[in-house]
Enzyme design. Structure first.
Site, PDB file in Angstrom:
ATOM      1  N   SER A 154      42.579  25.402  19.008  1.00 20.67           N
ATOM      2  CA  SER A 154      43.374  26.548  18.581  1.00 20.67           C
ATOM      3  C   SER A 154      44.679  26.070  17.950  1.00 20.67           C
ATOM      4  O   SER A 154      44.650  25.430  16.910  1.00 20.67           O
ATOM      5  CB  SER A 154      43.603  27.494  19.755  1.00 20.67           C
ATOM      6  OG  SER A 154      44.101  28.738  19.303  1.00 20.67           O
ATOM      7  N   SER A 155      45.825  26.339  18.548  1.00 27.49           N
ATOM      8  CA  SER A 155      47.081  25.828  17.981  1.00 27.49           C
ATOM      9  C   SER A 155      47.024  24.317  17.827  1.00 27.49           C
ATOM     10  O   SER A 155      47.521  23.750  16.848  1.00 27.49           O
ATOM     11  CB  SER A 155      48.259  26.225  18.877  1.00 27.49           C
ATOM     12  OG  SER A 155      49.463  25.664  18.407  1.00 27.49           O
TER      13      SER A 155
END
Length: 438
Positions: A154-155
């Site tokens: 994700s991030s």
């Protein structure tokens, strides 16, 4: 805003079975068992980041380095305990850096892939901090500068693509799970989800535009570019699946390759792989579509595929046995307390659980039993193992939080889907003893 924060927070996965390996005579063998250690004073740190380091017991004189990055709301220790990279490091002898992001962007602990400073080599913010961590490992542990790799979820997957663009001279390859192309976010206000143009589902630039963005991050650079592996679930709506194709367009353009894959296959059921090789046959871009998966990667076996893509499976292997099952102390005489906070949205939720040993004796190894409300199914978790995913669930400790002295607490959590009931379990038992609800 709370919905945005919780949907990005604390992404992690269950531990997976390890890779087979061959003994290498060049491995060192420290007397003490390896553990995750925090490092302070590692160098220039404009991002204000924290650094945790996993150095395996057995490793060569010049081990490879893998930077493994968490999702928004997560932490380095959380990604260490909730992913399989440390176990693979034990087997293959590479060192793992687990950065913890502290940037907020309205959500908390997200890697900076939006600011102007972060988008150019040497500009500042998180990229400079991460390179300082890599340099520290090279100085203090003899890390091989020719074998530095990035990965994340994700991030962290976004930051993986970001680091390969901004520091192509530092990283040799990367594996991005549920990421976005470099320079997808215009600024902090555009960061996901909500009204973000990047993750709003309509992002569509040309391959040339994407490739130019990478080339502008380090003007004048003419050296080799890092190879990249991309992973995305077909049912991911938080970071839309369509962004996988945008990433493919970006990196194939950077390598001067066609957007038509040179080969396609299915390594295992539900994993559809496209490969983009150059004229020499070297796969420069590799993309996995995971059928039916939401925002829940990496899952079992995927870290091993990433490490194999890096080329580490035959370089510094170490034979180790499987991780032993968690062992539990007797039920705490005197009690335990559990705090349970739920943040929910339509069809999904995150649960944050705090376990406190209120007894007078220490606990060394624990399990927490509880019944999920009907319709809830765990998709990922952090700081504990969870089995099964629904119904009567048992959460078990991981290595770094097995010991709970009297009065001590540990925090665990999970992300789950639900069919309408986002409530909390009615009761909890720690090592068989009922706990008070805090």
């Amino acid at each position: 805003m709370r919905t945005a924060r919780t949907r990005l927070g604390g992404l992690a996965v269950a531990l997976a079975a390890g890779l087979l390996a061959i003994v290498s005579p060049a491995l060192t063998s420290p007397a003490e068992a390896a553990s995750l250690q925090e490092v302070t004073g590692f160098g220039d740190n404009p991002g204000g980041m924290r650094m945790h380091l996993y150095v395996p017991d057995r490793r060569p004189a010049n081990p490879a380095i893998v930077v493994a990055m968490h999702g928004c709301g997560g932490s380095g220790p959380g990604f260490y305990s909730g992913s399989e990279f440390a176990r693979l490091a034990d087997q293959l002898g590479f060192i793992v850096i687990y950065p913890t992001a502290t940037q907020q962007a309205g959500f908390g602990n997200c890697f900076d892939t939006w600011s102007a400073a972060a988008k150019r080599r040497g500009g500042g913010s998180d990229p400079v901090s991460i390179v300082s961590m890599v340099n520290y490992v090279q100085r203090q542990h003899g890390g091989d500068p020719n074998r530095v790799y990035a990965t994340g979820s994700s991030s962290g997957g976004m930051m993986t693509q970001h680091m390969l663009a901004v520091y192509p001279d530092v990283f040799k390859a990367g594996a991005s799970f549920m990421g976005v192309p470099f320079n997808c976010f215009a600024n902090a206000a555009d960061y996901p989800p909500g009204a973000s143009q990047c993750t709003g589902g309509a992002m569509n630039r040309t391959p040339q535009q994407w490739g130019d963005a990478v080339r502008q991050a380090y003007p004048g650079y003419s050296g080799p570019r890092p190879r990249i592996q991309l992973w995305h679930g077909t049912n991911d709506t938080l970071v839309p699946y369509s962004l996988l194709n945008e990433s493919i367009e970006q990196w194939t353009n950077v390598f001067g390759l066609s957007q038509t894959p040179t080969s396609t296959d299915t390594p295992q059921n539900g994993w559809n792989r496209r490969r983009y090789a150059d004229a020499s046959g070297t796969v420069q871009v590799e993309a996995y579509s995971i059928a039916g998966a939401g925002h829940s990667l990496p899952s079992t076996g995927m870290a091993a595929q990433a490490v194999a893509f890096f080329g580490l499976t035959g370089t510094t292997p170490t034979p180790t046995g499987p991780t032993p099952p968690a062992t539990s102390s007797p039920a705490p005489a005197g009690g335990c307390a559990v705090g349970y906070a739920v943040n929910a949205w339509t069809g999904g939720l995150t649960a944050s659980i705090t376990i406190t040993n209120t007894a007078a004796t220490a606990i060394n190894g624990w399990t927490l039993a509880f019944a999920l409300p009907a319709g809830q199914t765990i998709t990922s978790g952090w700081n504990a193992t969870y089995s099964p995913a629904a119904g009567q669930v048992t959460a078990g400790n991981v290595a770094h939080n097995a010991a709970l002295p009297p009065g001590a607490s540990t925090s665990i959590g999970f992300q789950a889907t639900h069919t309408g009931d986002a409530g909390r379990p009615a009761a909890f038992a720690l090592n068989g003893a009922s706990c008070a609800l805090a």
